[in-house]
Enzyme design. Structure first.
Site, short mmCIF file in Angstrom:
data_model
loop_
_atom_site.label_atom_id
_atom_site.label_comp_id
_atom_site.label_asym_id
_atom_site.label_seq_id
_atom_site.Cartn_x
_atom_site.Cartn_y
_atom_site.Cartn_z
N ASP A 1 0.88 -1.19 0.02
CA ASP A 1 0.03 0.08 -0.05
C ASP A 1 0.88 1.25 -0.01
O ASP A 1 1.87 1.36 0.62
CB ASP A 1 -1.02 0.02 1.07
CG ASP A 1 -0.24 -0.04 2.55
OD1 ASP A 1 -0.08 0.98 3.13
OD2 ASP A 1 0.02 -1.21 3.13
N GLU B 1 -8.35 4.08 11.76
CA GLU B 1 -7.34 3.74 12.75
C GLU B 1 -6.87 5.21 13.60
O GLU B 1 -7.63 6.03 13.55
CB GLU B 1 -5.95 3.36 12.23
CG GLU B 1 -5.35 4.48 10.93
CD GLU B 1 -3.96 4.05 10.47
OE1 GLU B 1 -3.18 3.97 11.21
OE2 GLU B 1 -4.11 3.67 9.35
N ASP C 1 -9.77 3.13 5.81
CA ASP C 1 -8.73 3.12 6.63
C ASP C 1 -9.10 3.87 7.90
O ASP C 1 -9.01 5.14 7.99
CB ASP C 1 -7.41 3.73 5.94
CG ASP C 1 -6.18 3.83 6.92
OD1 ASP C 1 -6.18 3.42 8.07
OD2 ASP C 1 -5.18 4.48 6.60
#
Length: 259
Positions: A58, A149, A147
């Site tokens: 990534d 987090e 994503d």
């Protein structure tokens, strides 16, 4: 007077900004796994496995123009590229990274770095789809990834309660599916998920799990998921920092791309 001036100068010199403020990165600079090593630790290298797995990477603007032929020759067969963050940032290297991985033969997808404290989930899903996060049935495009987090700009959970965070994530995923027809991948770490969603178990039935864990094994997964689809196992891989393993051979990567 001289003594007073000196004392005042000393006082001003010792005054600092709030703890950690000088270390806060600029908005838009976040990327997958940014907080994993700091908050979750690094616990060794992944253990060998007899099960077939497929190497992936990534990337974000931090990698700039990526040497895709080098990655391809090293065995990397899939990639995710940061497309957007919040509703205020798009990756200036997105075209080179997204199209370059595709052109070399990789199966690729886009990801969105969530900032739940700046706008609601549905709004960010729209921004993501409108800025590279869409999906096409061409056999080489993976569904978009959320994503979610640690907040690199402030409070780890973006100032939200677990129930409010679950609502935000649900709104994003629901909107993404309405726009694309696909269930988005969820990228997260078990420790963050436990802290910030209360270890919610309601997304596993529909959304593939991309787990971040820099250790010999993935360890415990977030509630609801009995297996992972992808595993980000290191931030110090060759050529590009973040390396991943798809839980299956290349035909399983293709299956996810095809829906």
């Amino acid at each position: 007077m001289l003594a007073l001036a000196a004392a005042l100068a000393l006082l001003l010199a010792t005054q600092t900004s709030p703890a950690g403020a000088e270390d806060t990165p600029p908005r838009g600079s976040a990327h997958m796994g940014m907080g994993v090593a700091e908050h979750d630790g690094v616990h060794g290298h992944p253990a060998g496995t007899k099960a077939a797995q497929t190497e992936g990477v990534d990337v974000s603007s931090h990698q700039g123009d990526v040497a895709w032929p080098t990655l391809w020759n090293s065995g990397v067969r899939w990639a995710y590229v940061k497309a957007s963050e919040g509703t205020y940032y798009t990756n200036p290297y997105f075209a080179q990274q997204y199209n370059g991985s595709y052109d070399i033969g990789m199966i690729r997808g886009a990801y969105h770095f969530a900032t739940p404290d700046t706008s609601d989930g549905a709004t960010q899903a729209d921004y993501f789809v409108d800025h590279g996060g869409g999906w096409s049935r061409d056999g080489k495009t993976l569904p978009g990834a959320l994503d979610i987090e640690w907040n690199p700009y402030g409070d780890a959970c973006y100032g939200k309660t677990p129930s409010a965070m679950v609502t935000w994530i649900r709104d994003f995923l629901t909107r993404y599916k309405a726009r694309t027809g696909r269930d988005a991948v969820v990228y997260t770490a078990t420790s963050w998920w436990t802290q910030c969603t209360g270890n919610h178990d309601g997304f596993a039935a529909a959304n593939p799990l991309w787990i971040a864990r820099y250790a010999a094994t993935v360890g415990q997964l977030p509630a609801g998921w009995s297996y992972y689809t992808m595993w980000q196992y290191t931030s110090s891989g060759p050529t590009v920092g973040d390396h991943n393993r798809f839980n299956g051979a290349i035909d399983r990567v293709q299956a996810l791309a095809n829906g």
